[in-house]
Design a protein around this motif. Structure first.
Motif, PDB file in Angstrom:
ATOM      1  N   ALA A 127      11.559  11.984  -1.657  1.00 14.68           N
ATOM      2  CA  ALA A 127      12.519  11.233  -0.851  1.00 14.68           C
ATOM      3  C   ALA A 127      13.780  12.041  -0.620  1.00 14.68           C
ATOM      4  O   ALA A 127      14.024  13.065  -1.272  1.00 14.68           O
ATOM      5  CB  ALA A 127      12.869   9.928  -1.565  1.00 14.68           C
ATOM      6  N   ARG A 128      14.578  11.542   0.308  1.00 14.54           N
ATOM      7  CA  ARG A 128      15.929  12.056   0.550  1.00 14.54           C
ATOM      8  C   ARG A 128      16.882  10.889   0.361  1.00 14.54           C
ATOM      9  O   ARG A 128      16.668   9.817   0.910  1.00 14.54           O
ATOM     10  CB  ARG A 128      16.063  12.570   1.982  1.00 14.54           C
ATOM     11  CG  ARG A 128      15.302  13.834   2.262  1.00 14.54           C
ATOM     12  CD  ARG A 128      15.243  14.125   3.763  1.00 14.54           C
ATOM     13  NE  ARG A 128      14.206  13.276   4.399  1.00 14.54           N
ATOM     14  CZ  ARG A 128      14.447  12.182   5.124  1.00 14.54           C
ATOM     15  NH1 ARG A 128      15.659  11.802   5.370  1.00 14.54           N
ATOM     16  NH2 ARG A 128      13.455  11.479   5.642  1.00 14.54           N
ATOM     17  N   PHE A 129      17.927  11.094  -0.438  1.00 20.31           N
ATOM     18  CA  PHE A 129      18.911  10.030  -0.636  1.00 20.31           C
ATOM     19  C   PHE A 129      20.265  10.666  -0.878  1.00 20.31           C
ATOM     20  O   PHE A 129      20.398  11.541  -1.742  1.00 20.31           O
ATOM     21  CB  PHE A 129      18.510   9.132  -1.816  1.00 20.31           C
ATOM     22  CG  PHE A 129      19.408   7.943  -2.000  1.00 20.31           C
ATOM     23  CD1 PHE A 129      19.412   6.912  -1.072  1.00 20.31           C
ATOM     24  CD2 PHE A 129      20.257   7.873  -3.082  1.00 20.31           C
ATOM     25  CE1 PHE A 129      20.235   5.814  -1.229  1.00 20.31           C
ATOM     26  CE2 PHE A 129      21.083   6.777  -3.260  1.00 20.31           C
ATOM     27  CZ  PHE A 129      21.081   5.745  -2.321  1.00 20.31           C
ATOM     28  N   LEU A 130      21.245  10.252  -0.099  1.00 23.19           N
ATOM     29  CA  LEU A 130      22.612  10.788  -0.193  1.00 23.19           C
ATOM     30  C   LEU A 130      22.631  12.315  -0.116  1.00 23.19           C
ATOM     31  O   LEU A 130      23.332  12.988  -0.862  1.00 23.19           O
ATOM     32  CB  LEU A 130      23.295  10.299  -1.473  1.00 23.19           C
ATOM     33  CG  LEU A 130      23.458   8.785  -1.595  1.00 23.19           C
ATOM     34  CD1 LEU A 130      24.059   8.422  -2.947  1.00 23.19           C
ATOM     35  CD2 LEU A 130      24.317   8.246  -0.455  1.00 23.19           C
ATOM     36  N   GLY A 131      21.798  12.842   0.788  1.00 28.18           N
ATOM     37  CA  GLY A 131      21.777  14.274   1.019  1.00 28.18           C
ATOM     38  C   GLY A 131      21.011  15.099   0.000  1.00 28.18           C
ATOM     39  O   GLY A 131      21.006  16.325   0.072  1.00 28.18           O
ATOM     40  N   ARG A 132      20.365  14.431  -0.940  1.00 32.10           N
ATOM     41  CA  ARG A 132      19.619  15.153  -1.976  1.00 32.10           C
ATOM     42  C   ARG A 132      18.132  14.890  -1.844  1.00 32.10           C
ATOM     43  O   ARG A 132      17.717  13.800  -1.452  1.00 32.10           O
ATOM     44  CB  ARG A 132      20.072  14.692  -3.364  1.00 32.10           C
ATOM     45  CG  ARG A 132      21.495  15.083  -3.673  1.00 32.10           C
ATOM     46  CD  ARG A 132      21.921  14.655  -5.037  1.00 32.10           C
ATOM     47  NE  ARG A 132      21.007  15.140  -6.067  1.00 32.10           N
ATOM     48  CZ  ARG A 132      20.997  14.701  -7.308  1.00 32.10           C
ATOM     49  NH1 ARG A 132      21.839  13.779  -7.697  1.00 32.10           N
ATOM     50  NH2 ARG A 132      20.148  15.189  -8.183  1.00 32.10           N
ATOM     51  N   ASP A 163       0.855  -1.191   0.000  1.00 32.31           N
ATOM     52  CA  ASP A 163       0.000   0.000   0.000  1.00 32.31           C
ATOM     53  C   ASP A 163       0.895   1.246   0.000  1.00 32.31           C
ATOM     54  O   ASP A 163       1.566   1.535   1.003  1.00 32.31           O
ATOM     55  CB  ASP A 163      -0.898  -0.004   1.232  1.00 32.31           C
ATOM     56  CG  ASP A 163      -1.849   1.174   1.274  1.00 32.31           C
ATOM     57  OD1 ASP A 163      -1.659   2.164   0.516  1.00 32.31           O
ATOM     58  OD2 ASP A 163      -2.791   1.129   2.086  1.00 32.31           O
ATOM     59  N   PRO A 164       0.935   1.997  -1.105  1.00 26.53           N
ATOM     60  CA  PRO A 164       1.803   3.176  -1.164  1.00 26.53           C
ATOM     61  C   PRO A 164       1.575   4.172  -0.031  1.00 26.53           C
ATOM     62  O   PRO A 164       2.510   4.864   0.383  1.00 26.53           O
ATOM     63  CB  PRO A 164       1.466   3.797  -2.522  1.00 26.53           C
ATOM     64  CG  PRO A 164       1.015   2.641  -3.349  1.00 26.53           C
ATOM     65  CD  PRO A 164       0.248   1.762  -2.380  1.00 26.53           C
ATOM     66  N   ASP A 165       0.362   4.248   0.498  1.00 23.91           N
ATOM     67  CA  ASP A 165       0.099   5.188   1.585  1.00 23.91           C
ATOM     68  C   ASP A 165       0.894   4.854   2.850  1.00 23.91           C
ATOM     69  O   ASP A 165       1.119   5.718   3.694  1.00 23.91           O
ATOM     70  CB  ASP A 165      -1.394   5.244   1.904  1.00 23.91           C
ATOM     71  CG  ASP A 165      -2.184   5.940   0.813  1.00 23.91           C
ATOM     72  OD1 ASP A 165      -1.693   6.958   0.262  1.00 23.91           O
ATOM     73  OD2 ASP A 165      -3.286   5.466   0.486  1.00 23.91           O
ATOM     74  N   ASN A 166       1.332   3.601   2.995  1.00 19.58           N
ATOM     75  CA  ASN A 166       2.110   3.196   4.164  1.00 19.58           C
ATOM     76  C   ASN A 166       3.612   3.417   3.992  1.00 19.58           C
ATOM     77  O   ASN A 166       4.359   3.329   4.964  1.00 19.58           O
ATOM     78  CB  ASN A 166       1.861   1.716   4.483  1.00 19.58           C
ATOM     79  CG  ASN A 166       0.461   1.477   4.982  1.00 19.58           C
ATOM     80  OD1 ASN A 166      -0.123   2.321   5.658  1.00 19.58           O
ATOM     81  ND2 ASN A 166      -0.097   0.333   4.645  1.00 19.58           N
ATOM     82  N   VAL A 167       4.050   3.675   2.781  1.00 14.15           N
ATOM     83  CA  VAL A 167       5.486   3.774   2.495  1.00 14.15           C
ATOM     84  C   VAL A 167       6.220   4.753   3.423  1.00 14.15           C
ATOM     85  O   VAL A 167       7.276   4.409   3.958  1.00 14.15           O
ATOM     86  CB  VAL A 167       5.722   4.078   1.002  1.00 14.15           C
ATOM     87  CG1 VAL A 167       7.150   4.508   0.730  1.00 14.15           C
ATOM     88  CG2 VAL A 167       5.368   2.858   0.172  1.00 14.15           C
ATOM     89  N   PRO A 168       5.713   5.966   3.678  1.00 13.62           N
ATOM     90  CA  PRO A 168       6.462   6.872   4.558  1.00 13.62           C
ATOM     91  C   PRO A 168       6.622   6.341   5.988  1.00 13.62           C
ATOM     92  O   PRO A 168       7.514   6.775   6.710  1.00 13.62           O
ATOM     93  CB  PRO A 168       5.634   8.158   4.549  1.00 13.62           C
ATOM     94  CG  PRO A 168       4.873   8.108   3.268  1.00 13.62           C
ATOM     95  CD  PRO A 168       4.564   6.641   3.065  1.00 13.62           C
ATOM     96  N   VAL A 185      12.613   4.828   5.576  1.00 20.66           N
ATOM     97  CA  VAL A 185      13.239   5.909   6.320  1.00 20.66           C
ATOM     98  C   VAL A 185      13.398   7.171   5.472  1.00 20.66           C
ATOM     99  O   VAL A 185      13.188   8.274   5.960  1.00 20.66           O
ATOM    100  CB  VAL A 185      14.608   5.453   6.876  1.00 20.66           C
ATOM    101  CG1 VAL A 185      15.340   6.599   7.551  1.00 20.66           C
ATOM    102  CG2 VAL A 185      14.425   4.284   7.830  1.00 20.66           C
ATOM    103  N   ASN A 186      13.734   7.017   4.192  1.00 18.81           N
ATOM    104  CA  ASN A 186      14.052   8.175   3.345  1.00 18.81           C
ATOM    105  C   ASN A 186      12.876   8.725   2.540  1.00 18.81           C
ATOM    106  O   ASN A 186      13.056   9.688   1.800  1.00 18.81           O
ATOM    107  CB  ASN A 186      15.187   7.821   2.375  1.00 18.81           C
ATOM    108  CG  ASN A 186      16.480   7.554   3.105  1.00 18.81           C
ATOM    109  OD1 ASN A 186      16.747   8.135   4.145  1.00 18.81           O
ATOM    110  ND2 ASN A 186      17.284   6.661   2.568  1.00 18.81           N
ATOM    111  N   ILE A 187      11.704   8.139   2.645  1.00 14.98           N
ATOM    112  CA  ILE A 187      10.540   8.636   1.895  1.00 14.98           C
ATOM    113  C   ILE A 187       9.749   9.576   2.798  1.00 14.98           C
ATOM    114  O   ILE A 187       9.285   9.189   3.862  1.00 14.98           O
ATOM    115  CB  ILE A 187       9.628   7.481   1.416  1.00 14.98           C
ATOM    116  CG1 ILE A 187      10.396   6.488   0.567  1.00 14.98           C
ATOM    117  CG2 ILE A 187       8.401   8.034   0.689  1.00 14.98           C
ATOM    118  CD1 ILE A 187      10.765   6.957  -0.811  1.00 14.98           C
ATOM    119  N   ASP A 188       9.603  10.800   2.344  1.00  7.84           N
ATOM    120  CA  ASP A 188       8.882  11.801   3.129  1.00  7.84           C
ATOM    121  C   ASP A 188       7.384  11.798   2.856  1.00  7.84           C
ATOM    122  O   ASP A 188       6.588  12.011   3.759  1.00  7.84           O
ATOM    123  CB  ASP A 188       9.438  13.199   2.848  1.00  7.84           C
ATOM    124  CG  ASP A 188      10.862  13.357   3.356  1.00  7.84           C
ATOM    125  OD1 ASP A 188      11.216  12.732   4.368  1.00  7.84           O
ATOM    126  OD2 ASP A 188      11.627  14.106   2.719  1.00  7.84           O
TER     127      ASP A 188
END
Length: 147
Positions: free
Chosen positions: A56-61, A24-29, A33-36
């Motif tokens: 998302a945030r990945f490697l500081g981006r 369920d995509p709604d549960n992904v955040p 850890v990196n999905i906002d």
């Protein structure tokens, strides 16, 4: 250089519960850890052809991309792809029974970085491995706490 990272975990919950929650995509955040955030680009529920935007945030981006579900076998398999950004990627989940009330889950991320990102592929593969291992542990903690 292509990146192909597979992480696996066993969760002490029935496959229907693990697959239902993680697909369920709604549960992904909650468990990545990196999905906002996620934003549905097509109507719910998830099905082949559904498009879901992720921040998302990945490697500081900060990354913004849209996945399209390309394969879905409820309770068995989910595959999503994106062609956007510096790292076109395919993410797949697979679930199978692992004994009474237990589920074995596989999370696979693969893709081919483009441009400058391609030079960072070995480092990115390691970062993807660490991230997916951490995400699966978080999923396990959430689901086993609710059982």
């Amino acid at each position: 250089m292509a990146i192909d990272v597979t992480s696996e975990i066993e969760i002490a919950r029935p496959r229907a519960v693990v697959a239902g929650f993680s697909a369920d995509p709604d549960n992904v955040p909650r468990w990545y850890v990196n999905i906002d955030s996620v934003e549905w680009k097509t109507p719910r529920p998830a099905r082949v052809g559904s498009r879901i935007g992720f921040v998302a945030r990945f490697l500081g981006r900060r990354l913004v991309y849209t996945y399209e579900i390309v394969e879905l076998v409820p309770g068995e398999k989910l595959v999503m792809r994106t062609a956007e950004g510096p790292f076109p990627m395919e993410t797949g989940y697979a679930w199978r029974d692992a004994g009474e009330g237990r589920t074995h889950m596989t999370l696979r991320n693969r893709g081919t970085p483009t441009g400058f990102s391609r030079l960072m592929a070995p480092f990115m593969a390691l970062a993807v491995r660490r991230s997916t291992d951490r995400d699966l542990l978080r999923l396990k903690t959430i689901l086993e706490a609710t059982g």
